[in-house]
Design a protein around this motif. Structure first.
Motif, mmCIF file in Angstrom:
data_model
loop_
_atom_site.group_PDB
_atom_site.id
_atom_site.type_symbol
_atom_site.label_atom_id
_atom_site.label_comp_id
_atom_site.label_asym_id
_atom_site.label_seq_id
_atom_site.Cartn_x
_atom_site.Cartn_y
_atom_site.Cartn_z
ATOM 1 N N LYS A 108 0.832 -1.202 0.000
ATOM 2 C CA LYS A 108 0.000 0.000 0.000
ATOM 3 C C LYS A 108 0.863 1.247 0.000
ATOM 4 O O LYS A 108 0.563 2.246 -0.682
ATOM 5 N N LYS A 109 1.964 1.217 0.750
ATOM 6 C CA LYS A 109 2.847 2.376 0.823
ATOM 7 C C LYS A 109 3.513 2.638 -0.520
ATOM 8 O O LYS A 109 3.754 3.782 -0.897
ATOM 9 N N GLN A 149 2.165 1.858 -3.325
ATOM 10 C CA GLN A 149 1.081 1.994 -4.306
ATOM 11 C C GLN A 149 1.086 0.835 -5.305
ATOM 12 O O GLN A 149 0.965 1.023 -6.512
ATOM 13 N N ALA A 176 -0.770 -2.575 -6.613
ATOM 14 C CA ALA A 176 -2.138 -3.082 -6.642
ATOM 15 C C ALA A 176 -2.280 -4.315 -5.758
ATOM 16 O O ALA A 176 -1.340 -5.091 -5.582
ATOM 17 N N HIS A 177 -3.465 -4.477 -5.221
ATOM 18 C CA HIS A 177 -3.748 -5.614 -4.354
ATOM 19 C C HIS A 177 -3.783 -6.906 -5.170
ATOM 20 O O HIS A 177 -4.207 -6.919 -6.331
ATOM 21 N N GLN A 216 2.396 -10.238 -4.341
ATOM 22 C CA GLN A 216 2.624 -8.838 -4.005
ATOM 23 C C GLN A 216 4.061 -8.606 -3.553
ATOM 24 O O GLN A 216 4.664 -7.573 -3.865
#
Length: 246
Positions: A144-145, A147, A149-150, A157
């Motif tokens: 998330k930090k 940016q 994608a999930h 990831q």
């Protein structure tokens, strides 16, 4: 019995002793003399070291048998067995207190126990549980930090995180000049690369990725050419000083 004696002396490979092979026999005798028996001084073992010249070694071995006191036997196996027994005896006499607690019962109990091999991990990552909830939470937070994608699989990831760190945050990547200017309008224009509208957009993306790979390859080729030129240049040319010759 021969194998037990070799193991008692911590021979590196007791199963490899082939007494029918004279070179192997000579090497074993030399190992016993060097490591355990030490009948001769180091400088007097020159003859026994000629394991690649068996005729010369045989002459030295005949003298050695007399000096050590090997009885007359009918086979090399008996001679080697006697040398091993003699070496074990010398090993025991050097430190008899180390063997006071060893008896046949202890040896049988030791042999009857199956000892599982113990492997000590040298890499700290081997001890990480990659499925632990804390590890998954950490990967999600880092993605998330950055940016990213999930993805349902946190390990996928993690691979994306490694790629981003390598391409953008590594010291080598920071030295590169950032690309400025307007982005390439690959989604605009009337020139289609695929007849199917559903495939046109992804094909454009793949084309750009291919161009990027070709540019990276060209950069590596240029760097290789520069390195080769540095190696093949005139040794009297010093570009740092700005002059040719001396």
């Amino acid at each position: 019995m021969l194998k037990m004696k070799l193991e008692a002396l911590e021979h590196p490979n007791p199963d490899s002793v082939d007494v029918k092979n004279r070179k192997v026999f000579a090497s074993t005798v030399l190992w016993l003399e060097d490591q355990k028996i030490r009948q001769y001084k180091i400088e007097d073992r020159v003859g026994l070291r000629k394991v690649d010249n068996i005729p010369e070694w045989e002459k030295a071995y005949q003298r050695y048998k007399t000096d050590v006191g090997i009885p007359k036997f009918d086979s090399p196996m008996e001679e080697l067995s006697w040398l091993l027994s003699y070496a074990v005896r010398l090993e025991f006499l050097d430190a008899p207190e180390n063997y006071q607690d060893i008896n046949s019962k202890n040896i049988q109990e030791r042999d009857s126990k199956s000892v599982a091999p113990s492997i000590k991990a040298e890499n700290s990552l081997d001890n990480i549980d990659f499925q632990h909830k804390d590890f998954v939470i950490g990967v999600r937070a880092m993605a998330k930090k950055l940016q990213i994608a999930h993805h349902p699989d946190h390990l996928v990831q993690l691979e994306a995180i490694v790629r981003v760190v390598h391409d953008r945050l590594a010291p080598e990547a920071r030295k590169k000049q950032p690309i400025t200017g307007k982005p390439f309008p690959f989604s605009q224009g009337n020139d289609k690369v695929a007849d199917d509208p559903a495939l046109d957009y992804p094909v454009r993306v793949l084309r750009l990725l291919q161009i990027q790979s070709l540019r990276q390859l060209q950069t590596l080729i240029n760097e290789t050419i520069v390195c080769v030129q540095d190696l093949t240049a005139n040794p009297k040319t010093d570009t740092k000083l700005g002059k040719v010759g001396f």
